[in-house]
Design an enzyme around this catalytic site. Sequence first.
Site, PDB file in Angstrom:
ATOM      1  N   THR A   1      -0.085   9.641  -4.959  1.00 32.44           N
ATOM      2  CA  THR A   1      -0.315   8.694  -6.052  1.00 32.44           C
ATOM      3  C   THR A   1      -1.793   8.311  -6.148  1.00 32.44           C
ATOM      4  OG1 THR A   1       1.884   7.848  -5.538  1.00 32.44           O
ATOM      5  CG2 THR A   1       0.575   6.565  -7.083  1.00 32.44           C
TER       6      THR A   1
ATOM      7  N   LYS B   1     -10.383 -10.302   5.683  1.00 32.94           N
ATOM      8  CA  LYS B   1     -10.909 -11.629   6.035  1.00 32.94           C
ATOM      9  C   LYS B   1     -10.014 -12.722   5.471  1.00 32.94           C
ATOM     10  CE  LYS B   1     -15.668  -9.932   5.653  1.00 32.94           C
ATOM     11  NZ  LYS B   1     -16.823  -9.942   4.755  1.00 32.94           N
TER      12      LYS B   1
ATOM     13  N   ARG C   1      -0.960  -0.598  -5.354  1.00 33.26           N
ATOM     14  CA  ARG C   1       0.262  -0.381  -4.565  1.00 33.26           C
ATOM     15  C   ARG C   1       0.321  -1.501  -3.541  1.00 33.26           C
ATOM     16  NH1 ARG C   1       2.333   5.169  -1.800  1.00 33.26           N
ATOM     17  NH2 ARG C   1       2.937   5.490  -3.976  1.00 33.26           N
TER      18      ARG C   1
ATOM     19  N   HIS D   1       8.489   2.204  -8.964  1.00 38.19           N
ATOM     20  CA  HIS D   1       7.367   3.152  -8.859  1.00 38.19           C
ATOM     21  C   HIS D   1       7.359   3.895 -10.202  1.00 38.19           C
ATOM     22  CE1 HIS D   1       4.471   5.893  -7.420  1.00 38.19           C
ATOM     23  NE2 HIS D   1       5.018   6.278  -6.271  1.00 38.19           N
TER      24      HIS D   1
END
Length: 308
Positions: A59, A86, A108, A136
Site C-alpha cells: 500500500t 515524542k 494507515r 481498507h
Amino acid sequence: MKLRSKDILGLDHIDADEIGLILDTAKDMKKIIKSNMKRVNYLQGKTVMTLFYENSTRTRVSFELAAKYMGAHAVNVSVSSSSVKKGETLIDTGKTLDVMGTDIIIIRHEQSGAPHLLARNVNASVINAGDGMHEHPTQGLLDMMTMREAFGTLKGLKVAIVGDIYHSRVARSNIIGLNKMGAEVRVFAPTTLLPQGIEAMGAKAYSSAEAALQDCDVVMGLRVQLERQKKALFPSSAEYARFFGLNPENIKGAKKNALWMHPGPVNRGVEMTSTLIDGDNSVINEQVTNGVAVRMALLYLLTGREEA
Ligand code: CP
C-alpha cells in the site's frame, strides 16, 4: 462526474457510480504503468504525504509510486523517527503536515476511525490506507478492479472470502463494495473468526470451504492477523491450514476459470498452498499492479475535484 467527498475513508461512504468512476479511471491509469514512460503531469505541483503508523509494503509503496508517476511531490513521513515518538497527537501531526501545503494525506493506523478524525481536522484530502479492523478501501477497489478486468462486470459474480473475517478490514471493504456493485459474497471462517451480524453486512456464511466455493468465480484468501488477536482463536497454524487453508482439493468445486486472490502479505502454506499462490488462476501479482492504478486514479480524482 466527480467524487462527492474530499476524502476516501471507506467504501461505505462511496456510491456505486463513484466506484465505477474510480475503476474506469484506474483502467486508463494502468496504461501509464504498462508504458515505457511512466510519467504524466496530472499531479504537477501537488504534494502527497504517506503517514503510516503500521507496517506496509504494497500500500505505501504503491501510493508513493502512484504520486511520482503523476508528477507530484511525494513525501513519506517515517512515523518511527517522527515527533509521534515524542508524544505528538494524531491531530497535531496531521495539522502540521496540512499547513506545509499538503494536498493529500494517506494514513494507515491501528485504530479504527483514525482517518475520519484526521479528515475532520485538516484541509487536505485524506485517504484511508487501512484503519484497525474497520476498512481498507483502496484494497477493496483494487480487488474489484482485478475481478472486473477478468470478467467484464462485477454484477452477478460469486465471490468466496475465506479466513480471518473478524479482524479483516480487507474483507469488510470487499463485502461492502461488492454488494454495492451487485456481486454475491460468501464467507467461510473458523467460528471464532466470524463476526456477528455478517449476514446483515451482505455476506452469506458457510460451514465448509467446499460449500462456500461451489461454482464460485472468485476465491479470496485472507491473511491470518496474529497481531490483532488478543487471545489464541485457533490451536496452531498447522491446524488452521488443515481446516481453513485453501488447497487444490477444497478449491475443486469453484469454476474452472475462477480467480484465486489474496491481498498479501501471504503466509504460504497456512492460508493458501504455494500451488495455488503460484498457479495459473492466481491473480495475486495482478492485484499488486492494479493497486498502483487504483491509487493513481484516486489521487487524480481527488485533486481534480475542485478544478473546473
Ligand atoms: N494488502 C496490503 O495492505 O498489504 P501491505 O500491508 O503490504 O500494504
